[in-house]
Motif scaffolding. Structure first.
Motif, PDB file in Angstrom:
ATOM      1  N   THR A 265       0.810  -1.200  -0.035  1.00 53.97           N
ATOM      2  CA  THR A 265      -0.023   0.067   0.103  1.00 53.97           C
ATOM      3  C   THR A 265       0.851   1.353   0.046  1.00 53.97           C
ATOM      4  N   ASP A 266       2.095   1.069   0.522  1.00 53.15           N
ATOM      5  CA  ASP A 266       3.029   2.403   0.600  1.00 53.15           C
ATOM      6  C   ASP A 266       2.576   3.438   1.453  1.00 53.15           C
ATOM      7  N   ASP A 267       1.530   4.077   0.947  1.00 52.48           N
ATOM      8  CA  ASP A 267       0.924   5.324   1.621  1.00 52.48           C
ATOM      9  C   ASP A 267      -0.697   5.505   1.673  1.00 52.48           C
ATOM     10  N   ARG A 268      -1.567   5.273   2.720  1.00 53.20           N
ATOM     11  CA  ARG A 268      -2.559   5.435   2.875  1.00 53.20           C
ATOM     12  C   ARG A 268      -2.901   6.157   4.145  1.00 53.20           C
ATOM     13  N   ILE A 269      -4.160   7.074   3.857  1.00 51.27           N
ATOM     14  CA  ILE A 269      -4.591   8.070   4.929  1.00 51.27           C
ATOM     15  C   ILE A 269      -5.700   7.145   5.672  1.00 51.27           C
ATOM     16  N   PRO A 270      -6.191   7.702   7.085  1.00 51.03           N
ATOM     17  CA  PRO A 270      -6.979   6.954   7.700  1.00 51.03           C
ATOM     18  C   PRO A 270      -8.179   6.713   7.078  1.00 51.03           C
ATOM     19  N   ALA A 271      -8.794   7.816   6.268  1.00 48.31           N
ATOM     20  CA  ALA A 271     -10.089   7.220   5.627  1.00 48.31           C
ATOM     21  C   ALA A 271     -10.041   6.144   4.806  1.00 48.31           C
ATOM     22  N   LEU A 273      -8.068   3.773   5.009  1.00 50.12           N
ATOM     23  CA  LEU A 273      -7.627   2.553   5.858  1.00 50.12           C
ATOM     24  C   LEU A 273      -9.011   2.092   6.427  1.00 50.12           C
ATOM     25  N   ILE A 274      -9.699   3.164   7.125  1.00 53.50           N
ATOM     26  CA  ILE A 274     -10.871   2.690   7.791  1.00 53.50           C
ATOM     27  C   ILE A 274     -12.182   2.316   6.882  1.00 53.50           C
ATOM     28  N   ASP A 275     -12.215   3.023   5.651  1.00 55.21           N
ATOM     29  CA  ASP A 275     -13.364   2.571   4.670  1.00 55.21           C
ATOM     30  C   ASP A 275     -13.136   1.514   3.905  1.00 55.21           C
ATOM     31  N   HIS A 276     -11.954   1.688   3.450  1.00 52.36           N
ATOM     32  CA  HIS A 276     -11.696   0.611   2.114  1.00 52.36           C
ATOM     33  C   HIS A 276     -10.596  -0.446   2.570  1.00 52.36           C
ATOM     34  N   GLY A 277      -9.886  -0.440   3.499  1.00 55.36           N
ATOM     35  CA  GLY A 277      -9.049  -1.337   3.818  1.00 55.36           C
ATOM     36  C   GLY A 277      -7.549  -1.187   3.645  1.00 55.36           C
ATOM     37  N   SER A 278      -6.761  -2.162   3.030  1.00 58.89           N
ATOM     38  CA  SER A 278      -5.359  -2.220   3.005  1.00 58.89           C
ATOM     39  C   SER A 278      -5.178  -3.402   1.829  1.00 58.89           C
ATOM     40  N   ILE A 279      -4.446  -4.351   2.386  1.00 57.68           N
ATOM     41  CA  ILE A 279      -4.080  -5.264   1.417  1.00 57.68           C
ATOM     42  C   ILE A 279      -5.471  -6.010   0.889  1.00 57.68           C
ATOM     43  N   ASP A 280      -6.572  -6.365   1.877  1.00 61.93           N
ATOM     44  CA  ASP A 280      -7.957  -6.803   1.656  1.00 61.93           C
ATOM     45  C   ASP A 280      -8.547  -6.063   0.430  1.00 61.93           C
ATOM     46  N   HIS A 281      -8.352  -4.837   0.509  1.00 64.63           N
ATOM     47  CA  HIS A 281      -9.059  -3.929  -0.630  1.00 64.63           C
ATOM     48  C   HIS A 281      -8.332  -4.484  -1.848  1.00 64.63           C
ATOM     49  N   MET A 282      -6.898  -4.538  -2.073  1.00 62.68           N
ATOM     50  CA  MET A 282      -6.299  -4.764  -3.181  1.00 62.68           C
ATOM     51  C   MET A 282      -6.828  -6.360  -3.610  1.00 62.68           C
ATOM     52  N   ILE A 283      -6.998  -7.311  -2.650  1.00 66.62           N
ATOM     53  CA  ILE A 283      -7.382  -8.753  -3.055  1.00 66.62           C
ATOM     54  C   ILE A 283      -8.635  -8.570  -3.823  1.00 66.62           C
ATOM     55  N   ARG A 284      -9.817  -7.773  -3.155  1.00 65.43           N
ATOM     56  CA  ARG A 284     -11.201  -7.701  -3.786  1.00 65.43           C
ATOM     57  C   ARG A 284     -10.925  -6.995  -5.173  1.00 65.43           C
ATOM     58  N   ILE A 285     -10.187  -5.933  -5.574  1.00 66.34           N
ATOM     59  CA  ILE A 285     -10.118  -5.110  -6.469  1.00 66.34           C
ATOM     60  C   ILE A 285      -9.696  -6.307  -7.633  1.00 66.34           C
ATOM     61  N   ALA A 286      -8.654  -7.107  -7.402  1.00 71.85           N
ATOM     62  CA  ALA A 286      -7.967  -7.944  -8.102  1.00 71.85           C
ATOM     63  C   ALA A 286      -8.929  -8.994  -8.457  1.00 71.85           C
ATOM     64  N   ILE A 287      -9.757  -9.689  -7.648  1.00 71.60           N
ATOM     65  CA  ILE A 287     -10.679 -10.731  -8.113  1.00 71.60           C
ATOM     66  C   ILE A 287     -11.647 -10.179  -8.638  1.00 71.60           C
ATOM     67  N   THR A 288     -12.102  -8.765  -8.639  1.00 77.27           N
ATOM     68  CA  THR A 288     -12.981  -8.260  -9.324  1.00 77.27           C
ATOM     69  C   THR A 288     -12.386  -8.120 -10.764  1.00 77.27           C
ATOM     70  N   GLU A 289     -11.256  -7.790 -11.186  1.00 75.78           N
ATOM     71  CA  GLU A 289     -10.808  -7.799 -12.328  1.00 75.78           C
ATOM     72  C   GLU A 289     -10.378  -9.030 -13.005  1.00 75.78           C
ATOM     73  N   GLY A 290     -10.595 -10.289 -12.236  1.00 80.24           N
ATOM     74  CA  GLY A 290     -10.546 -11.484 -13.009  1.00 80.24           C
ATOM     75  C   GLY A 290      -9.542 -12.184 -12.562  1.00 80.24           C
ATOM     76  N   VAL A 291      -8.697 -11.730 -11.395  1.00 82.29           N
ATOM     77  CA  VAL A 291      -7.424 -12.722 -10.972  1.00 82.29           C
ATOM     78  C   VAL A 291      -8.084 -13.983 -10.068  1.00 82.29           C
ATOM     79  N   ASP A 292      -7.612 -15.061 -10.527  1.00 83.63           N
ATOM     80  CA  ASP A 292      -7.995 -16.041  -9.590  1.00 83.63           C
ATOM     81  C   ASP A 292      -7.970 -15.834  -8.071  1.00 83.63           C
ATOM     82  N   PRO A 293      -8.981 -16.065  -7.266  1.00 82.20           N
ATOM     83  CA  PRO A 293      -8.909 -15.674  -5.680  1.00 82.20           C
ATOM     84  C   PRO A 293      -7.728 -16.329  -5.113  1.00 82.20           C
ATOM     85  N   LEU A 294      -7.308 -17.450  -5.458  1.00 81.62           N
ATOM     86  CA  LEU A 294      -6.177 -18.073  -4.598  1.00 81.62           C
ATOM     87  C   LEU A 294      -4.960 -17.381  -4.949  1.00 81.62           C
ATOM     88  N   LEU A 295      -4.818 -16.973  -6.429  1.00 88.23           N
ATOM     89  CA  LEU A 295      -3.509 -16.142  -6.886  1.00 88.23           C
ATOM     90  C   LEU A 295      -3.529 -14.942  -6.149  1.00 88.23           C
TER      91      LEU A 295
END
Length: 568
Positions: A265-271, A273-295
């Protein structure tokens, strides 16, 4: 307890501390998802399978269990809160481990700042590993509050929570064989060496990688990431508040190469982190974009653990720490339960673990400004000026050349053309040094914004439509002893004190978020339309990110890696 106790529980000869029954295990090692029980004892997973008994059992009713998420590269200071408050923000989102580079506070306080971060991470519910800051200061074209050479960093090499050398931002120096940079690389050569080489390519990139650099998180295009991956670098795909590189880089990922790709994530502000999250947010986006959940889960956990040599992290298997994330829907990766060391620390988005006791650590004053009024006048030397051009969702900038608006012999802000005055005031030594320039993209129609968060030197940055508003903002920050502010004329519209090194608040993250939101609203009332003008401003002084930046010493042409005149 000891390993003997864990082995007894693994054999089934003794009751385990905890058994998670009826789990669907996301096995990132074997690449399978299957039903099993997970047996936990003395902070570790000790067994997988049926037939075990525990002092406590939890029926997960088919929910999915994945390893705790790991952020490959983050600056905790960008959250504007202490490590304890940062932990409260990310743990409910399933992040149980972070690898942080504390070079923000190190640039202000040196080793004292790094020790502050390490001490604050002790005994907390979040595993916080540190990379020793390699570039303090980032270059000699800035004034920072400290300087760390190889001999200073030597005392961190054997620290149990230090994993290696943080991002090597002086990438031209590394490639050209700068003696000081090579001394630091040699000191940490047996550990992880993080890279930072935006837009670097060809022969110079070959030399940079040949120096021993192992990773890169500054890729913004698919072509750049592919070239660096081909040279053997582990690619940390980044999704920060300002630097949103995830979607552009996801097409790089495939079954064959994903093991060399991690999430950060490098740099994320409080809003965020609280509203969207961190690495979990990236995993959700990746899955939505077609990446296999396991990957996607691997890139947010297992791959990072392997890269940094964290042998007991990143997977759910006997002998690993019981850092676990429980989710109901694998394609909508939202943690319902989070375990760290087999202890439930968060559930349904809320912390369940009590706050760890914090030892008081007193830090010296770090905001030192001249007692006399600062002069923001820019006497005109020609009719043409260099202008920093901001780029949406990036920290790279354009090197623009524009006609100056000249009034009474001085270049001034031109709000009609969105060309605003930008000043960087040295705040560590009260030297009175001020870098003056102009910037495009902030769209203030009046007033000014300012702050002591300015990567990586963290001098006082102020952008304004007029000199009076800029002076008001600077004086407000001086009174607070560091922080962020919005001013209009002689009125302060909003402010957020950051008394810890001019970077961190001592308030709960929820309150910091509320005050930060008010700051953004005040900036928007003055005409700004960026989602976060303060985060963008904080990167406009980072002279290791192309193309044009401002430090207290003046305007920096990053591509030439030297100071350049404001007037053409």
């Amino acid at each position: 307890m000891s390993i003997v106790d864990r082995l007894a529980a693994a054999r089934g000869d003794a009751k385990a501390d905890l058994v998670l029954r009826n789990a669907n295990l996301v096995n990132v090692v074997s690449g399978e998802i299957y039903p099993t029980d997970i047996v936990i004892h003395d902070r570790h997973v000790v067994a997988l399978g049926a037939g075990y008994s525990g002092r406590q059992t939890v029926d997960l009713s088919g929910m999915f269990v994945a390893p705790g998420l790991i952020d490959a590269h983050v600056h905790v200071e960008s959250s504007l809160v202490t490590p304890a408050e940062f932990a409260r923000a990310v743990l409910p989102h399933g992040v149980t481990t972070v690898i942080t580079d504390p070079h923000e506070i190190a640039n202000v306080l040196g080793l004292e700042g790094m020790r502050y971060m390490l001490e604050n991470a002790k005994r907390g519910p979040l595993n916080m590993y540190v990379m020793a800051s390699s570039c303090v200061p980032a270059t000699d074209m800035e004034t920072s509050g400290a300087r760390l050479e190889a001999e200073d960093l030597a005392q961190l090499v054997d620290h149990p929570w230090v994993l290696g050398l943080a991002e090597l931002m002086n990438y031209p120096g590394v490639a050209l064989g700068d003696e000081g940079m090579l001394d630091k690389i040699a000191l940490f050569a047996h550990l992880a060496l993080d890279g930072h080489a935006p837009d670097m390519s060809g022969a110079m990139l070959n030399a940079y990688v040949a120096a021993g650099v192992q990773s890169e998180h500054e890729c913004t295009t698919l072509e750049e990431a592919r070239e660096k991956l081909r040279l053997g670098l582990t690619i940390f795909i980044r999704e920060g508040t300002t630097t949103r590189n995830l979607k552009p880089l996801l097409p790089l990922v495939n079954e064959a190469n994903h093991g060399a790709i991690c999430f950060c994530t490098d740099d994320r502000i409080p809003a965020d982190l609280i509203d969207h999250g961190s690495i979990d947010h990236m995993i959700r986006i990746a899955i939505t974009e077609g990446v296999d959940p396991l990957l996607a889960i691997r890139m947010g956990s297992f791959n990072t653990a392997r890269h940094f040599g964290l042998k007991k992290y990143g997977a759910v298997a006997p002998g690993k720490y019981a850092d676990l994330v429980v989710v109901e829907d694998l394609r909508d990766f939202r943690p319902a339960q989070v375990y760290r060391g087999g202890v439930l620390v968060a559930a349904d988005g809320t912390m369940t673990a009590p706050a760890a006791p914090q030892r008081r650590i007193d830090l010296r004053s770090t905001v030192n400004l001249p007692s006399t009024n600062l002069d923001f006048a820019v006497p005109a030397e020609s009719e043409t000026i260099r202008v920093i051009g901001t780029v949406a969702d990036q920290v790279v900038t354009e090197h623009l050349v524009e006609r100056a608006r000249i009034v009474a012999g001085c270049a001034v802000s031109d709000v009609e053309r969105d060309i605003l005055k930008f000043a960087m005031v040295e705040r560590h030594r009260a030297s009175g040094a001020i870098g003056l320039a102009f910037i495009k993209g902030f769209r203030l129609k009046r007033g000014a914004i300012a702050g002591t968060v300015a990567h990586d030197h963290h001098n006082l940055a102020v952008i304004g439509a007029d000199d009076i508003s800029m002076a008001t903002a600077v004086k407000a920050i001086a009174r607070m002893g560091g922080g962020l502010t919005v001013a209009d004329g002689q009125d302060v519209l909003a402010s957020l004190p950051l008394p810890i090194a001019g970077l961190l608040s001592d308030l709960p993250i929820e309150e910091v978020r509320r005050r930060y939101d008010r700051m953004i609203a005040a900036a928007h009332a003055l005409g700004n339309r960026m989602s976060d003008p303060f985060m963008v401003m904080s990167f406009m002084g980072l002279e290791v990110i192309p193309k044009l930046k401002l430090t207290d010493q003046g305007l920096v042409d990053v591509e030439q890696f030297k100071l350049t005149p404001l007037f053409v």
